[in-house]
Design an enzyme around this catalytic site. Structure first.
Site, PDB file in Angstrom:
ATOM      1  N   ARG A  38      30.969   7.428  10.255  1.00  0.00           N
ATOM      2  CA  ARG A  38      30.655   6.341  11.183  1.00  0.00           C
ATOM      3  C   ARG A  38      31.960   5.676  11.625  1.00  0.00           C
ATOM      4  O   ARG A  38      32.910   5.558  10.840  1.00  0.00           O
ATOM      5  CB  ARG A  38      29.770   5.318  10.462  1.00  0.00           C
ATOM      6  CG  ARG A  38      29.192   4.218  11.346  1.00  0.00           C
ATOM      7  CD  ARG A  38      28.197   4.730  12.317  1.00  0.00           C
ATOM      8  NE  ARG A  38      27.427   3.639  12.926  1.00  0.00           N
ATOM      9  CZ  ARG A  38      26.759   3.789  14.065  1.00  0.00           C
ATOM     10  NH1 ARG A  38      26.755   4.934  14.713  1.00  0.00           N
ATOM     11  NH2 ARG A  38      26.061   2.780  14.563  1.00  0.00           N
ATOM     12  N   THR A  44      23.748  10.029  21.498  1.00  0.00           N
ATOM     13  CA  THR A  44      23.535  10.662  20.210  1.00  0.00           C
ATOM     14  C   THR A  44      22.920  12.054  20.354  1.00  0.00           C
ATOM     15  O   THR A  44      22.322  12.368  21.362  1.00  0.00           O
ATOM     16  CB  THR A  44      22.642   9.744  19.354  1.00  0.00           C
ATOM     17  OG1 THR A  44      23.189   8.451  19.392  1.00  0.00           O
ATOM     18  CG2 THR A  44      22.446  10.225  17.952  1.00  0.00           C
ATOM     19  N   THR A  73      27.344  11.032  17.454  1.00  0.00           N
ATOM     20  CA  THR A  73      27.159  10.148  18.607  1.00  0.00           C
ATOM     21  C   THR A  73      28.457   9.501  19.064  1.00  0.00           C
ATOM     22  O   THR A  73      29.376   9.310  18.264  1.00  0.00           O
ATOM     23  CB  THR A  73      26.143   9.038  18.259  1.00  0.00           C
ATOM     24  OG1 THR A  73      25.854   8.285  19.431  1.00  0.00           O
ATOM     25  CG2 THR A  73      26.663   8.102  17.185  1.00  0.00           C
ATOM     26  N   ASN A 104      27.534   6.849  20.865  1.00  0.00           N
ATOM     27  CA  ASN A 104      26.575   5.788  21.175  1.00  0.00           C
ATOM     28  C   ASN A 104      25.934   6.037  22.534  1.00  0.00           C
ATOM     29  O   ASN A 104      25.388   7.098  22.732  1.00  0.00           O
ATOM     30  CB  ASN A 104      27.188   4.391  21.049  1.00  0.00           C
ATOM     31  CG  ASN A 104      26.096   3.329  20.936  1.00  0.00           C
ATOM     32  OD1 ASN A 104      24.955   3.640  20.614  1.00  0.00           O
ATOM     33  ND2 ASN A 104      26.426   2.083  21.204  1.00  0.00           N
ATOM     34  N   GLN A 161      30.581   2.216  19.942  1.00  0.00           N
ATOM     35  CA  GLN A 161      29.772   1.940  18.755  1.00  0.00           C
ATOM     36  C   GLN A 161      29.840   0.475  18.325  1.00  0.00           C
ATOM     37  O   GLN A 161      29.013   0.023  17.536  1.00  0.00           O
ATOM     38  CB  GLN A 161      30.257   2.826  17.609  1.00  0.00           C
ATOM     39  CG  GLN A 161      29.145   3.501  16.835  1.00  0.00           C
ATOM     40  CD  GLN A 161      28.405   4.555  17.608  1.00  0.00           C
ATOM     41  OE1 GLN A 161      27.232   4.366  17.967  1.00  0.00           O
ATOM     42  NE2 GLN A 161      29.059   5.651  17.881  1.00  0.00           N
ATOM     43  N   ASP A 187      26.686  -1.454  18.300  1.00  0.00           N
ATOM     44  CA  ASP A 187      25.690  -1.327  17.230  1.00  0.00           C
ATOM     45  C   ASP A 187      25.830  -2.420  16.180  1.00  0.00           C
ATOM     46  O   ASP A 187      25.013  -2.529  15.268  1.00  0.00           O
ATOM     47  CB  ASP A 187      25.776   0.055  16.569  1.00  0.00           C
ATOM     48  CG  ASP A 187      24.943   1.102  17.330  1.00  0.00           C
ATOM     49  OD1 ASP A 187      24.161   0.703  18.202  1.00  0.00           O
ATOM     50  OD2 ASP A 187      25.085   2.291  17.047  1.00  0.00           O
ATOM     51  N   SER A 222      23.553   1.934  11.872  1.00  0.00           N
ATOM     52  CA  SER A 222      23.108   3.053  12.709  1.00  0.00           C
ATOM     53  C   SER A 222      21.646   3.358  12.420  1.00  0.00           C
ATOM     54  O   SER A 222      21.146   3.068  11.331  1.00  0.00           O
ATOM     55  CB  SER A 222      23.954   4.286  12.384  1.00  0.00           C
ATOM     56  OG  SER A 222      23.422   5.426  13.023  1.00  0.00           O
ATOM     57  N   GLY A 281      18.459   8.956  19.889  1.00  0.00           N
ATOM     58  CA  GLY A 281      17.599   7.991  20.585  1.00  0.00           C
ATOM     59  C   GLY A 281      17.616   6.594  19.997  1.00  0.00           C
ATOM     60  O   GLY A 281      16.607   5.882  20.074  1.00  0.00           O
TER      61      GLY A 281
END
Ligand code: GLY
Length: 555
Positions: free
Chosen positions: A92, A366, A384, A386, A405, A408, A437, A458
């Site tokens: 991540r 993603t 991803t 994003n 990202q 998020d 995430s 998604g």
């Protein structure tokens, strides 16, 4: 700062119900792009294992599916090895050292245009670090073996699919702001059209440099320096030092049992694993198989609502907050199940209180792909940058599209992100922190043997898609191809809506509305891929999501 008790790896790619001839016994690959599926298959056929195949898929997607994933982004990779061990590799993105809680707040209000587009939107990408670690520790080939064929596609070009062309058109105004991105996707100022050949010579050069020099070139060399220079000149905060400080986390997988199966998935900062398991634990209290369709969907939606209320409050990077393991306790789920009324929706003003909420527990757009081989290695990987085209920034000279990202994170309490998700302190911005995430790569076991690997793309709808596919395959006996094709529903507590796919039969929509659900129709929800053992255990089967253009192929 607290030390995480749990560390992880995840990647996910999924595809459509495209069938393959014969009954493959050697291995299987499913992804959203035929060229990526072929790259994975070639890796298997040339002596590679499921890990080599997954890495070949991921790096090829970074060339042919750049709006969804790539080396400018991150991934969660869940691996089951033939020796019986499971690994979660957390790639991540990490916020830069200069990130602050209020970095997206302007005039007292969280500004998502800053967390979604441009220089402030990116965290340090983790995909390269995960792929290199997985290849070195679990693969039979080298990163170079996967990078060079992908570089060739980048150099020679590939025809733009219709969905890609549509996305360029939709994002044209934002892409125009960044000259290196515009030069690639809007040559002569006009969006590339379906069938146009996209050549990416800079990305080819980047892949070849990575092949020659390994990840040091990316995290501690010229690539990190190029990003640092561009960020400094463009109002960003990421530095080459942030790249040098990036590390993947090896996390303990989480699991639960469900009707005789074991479901293994990713711990935080994935919220997906926790909530897929939490929802399954709730659903275990209902005889889903014998409920009529609308009651079954109502119960699933109510269970999703309970879990997403918990997500908004409890979930964050386990290095910074205590995520209660009680969220996946069977006793907690039993209490939540009692709140579900079979005929009416419940009012749910706030999150629940899992049993051990005061102690450390999970201390710790993603794409999803899955692979498996005859030796018994399985991979479920969700990757991803994003949202479509990430931050819209291509770092000049590299061809690499950077993630967005940072969106998020919860940029301010009550301010919804791109996916309409709200969050609390647990997911606030902080230096070195990983945003929450929804990616939920999962592997399902029966009698200790892997039988299904799945995941989805998604945003939060990943969680509901993975959950419904598990229920459809286990409770209703659907095949992977049927499960990916079944119309989906999604309930995320806030906003108070039940999202349903248009093709869900009208009588079900009416029945759900009559129970109190506020129905909102969407053309489609999530893109998922599945690979699985056939029921006799002798060969592989799989499915790419019919909502996209992917393929599942075995040999
Ligand atoms: N970027 C979407 C997710 O990780 O949930």
């Amino acid at each position: 700062m607290k030390k995480p008790l749990f560390t992880i790896i995840v990647i996910s790619f999924c595809a459509a119900t495209k069938f393959f001839a014969g009954e493959p016994t050697n291995g299987i690959v499913a992804s959203v792009h035929p060229l990526a599926t072929q790259a994975g298959l070639s890796a298997l056929k040339s002596g590679g294992n499921a890990i080599d195949a997954a890495i070949a898929v991921g790096l090829t997607l970074g060339v042919v599916d750049t709006h969804n994933s790539g080396i400018g982004g991150g991934c969660f990779m869940l691996i089951h090895l033939a020796n019986g061990k499971n690994f979660c590799l957390d790639g991540r993105e990490m916020a830069g050292a200069a990130a602050t809680r209020d970095m997206f707040v302007r005039n007292g209000k969280g500004d998502t245009s800053l967390s979604q587009v441009g220089a402030l939107a990116s965290g340090v990408p983790g995909e390269v670090a995960v792929f290199e670690y997985a290849e070195k520790n679990f693969g039979k080939k080298t990163l170079r073996d996967a990078l060079l064929p992908a570089a060739e596609i980048a150099e020679n070009g590939f025809p733009i699919p219709a969905n890609y062309a549509k996305l360029i058109e939709a994002e044209k105004a934002r892409i125009q702001k960044f000259p290196a991105t515009a030069a690639l996707l809007l040559p002569d100022g006009n969006p590339l059209q379906t069938g146009d050949i996209l050549k990416q010579p800079d990305l080819a050069k980047t892949y070849r440099s990575l092949a020659a020099n390994g990840s040091d070139w990316f995290y501690r060399g010229p690539f990190a320096a190029a990003v640092g220079d561009w960020m400094a000149a463009s109002g960003g905060i990421l530095t080459s030092n942030d790249f040098a400080n990036y590390h993947i986390e090896l996390r303990e997988p989480i699991s639960t049992t469900y009707r005789g199966f074991e479901i293994v998935s990713f711990p935080p900062p994935s919220s997906g694993g926790v909530h897929v398991l939490e929802i399954l634990n709730i659903l275990e209290h209902f005889d889903l198989k014998n409920l009529d369709d609308s009651t079954r969907l109502h119960v699933i939606a109510e269970a999703m609502k309970l879990a997403f209320a918990d997500r908004a409050y409890w979930l964050g990077d386990p290095a910074f907050v205590n995520v209660p393991r009680g969220l996946i306790a069977k006793t907690y789920a039993a209490g939540l199940a009692q709140k579900i009324n079979l005929t009416n929706t419940m009012a749910l003003p706030e999150h629940g209180l899992p049993p051990d909420w005061q102690t450390d527990l999970f201390k710790k757009h993603t794409t999803h792909f899955c692979t498996a081989d005859a030796a018994g290695n399985w991979v479920a990987c969700t990757a991803t940058i994003n949202t479509s085209f990430g931050s819209k920034v291509v770092i000049p000279g590299t061809g690499v599209l950077m993630n967005n990202q940072m969106d998020d994170f919860s940029i301010q309490p009550g301010v919804a992100n791109h996916f309409g998700l709200v969050g609390a302190d647990a997911n606030s911005v902080a230096p070195g922190k990983r945003p929450l995430s929804s990616m939920s790569p999962a592997i399902v076991f029966k009698n200790g043997e892997p039988v299904i690997a799945l995941g989805a793309a998604g945003g939060p709808k990943i969680i509901s898609a993975v959950l419904q596919e598990i229920v459809d395959m286990i409770d209703l006996g659907e095949t992977p191809a049927q499960a990916v094709a079944t119309p989906r529903i999604h309930e995320q507590w806030s906003p108070d809506q039940l999202y349903v796919e248009k093709k869900l039969p009208d009588d079900l929509k009416k029945n759900l509305a009559a129970r109190g659900h506020k129905i909102s129709e969407l053309p489609q929800q999530a893109i998922s891929q599945i690979v699985a053992r056939t029921p006799d255990g002798k060969s592989f089967t799989g499915a790419a999501d019919p909502r996209s253009n992917g393929t599942a192929e075995g040999w």
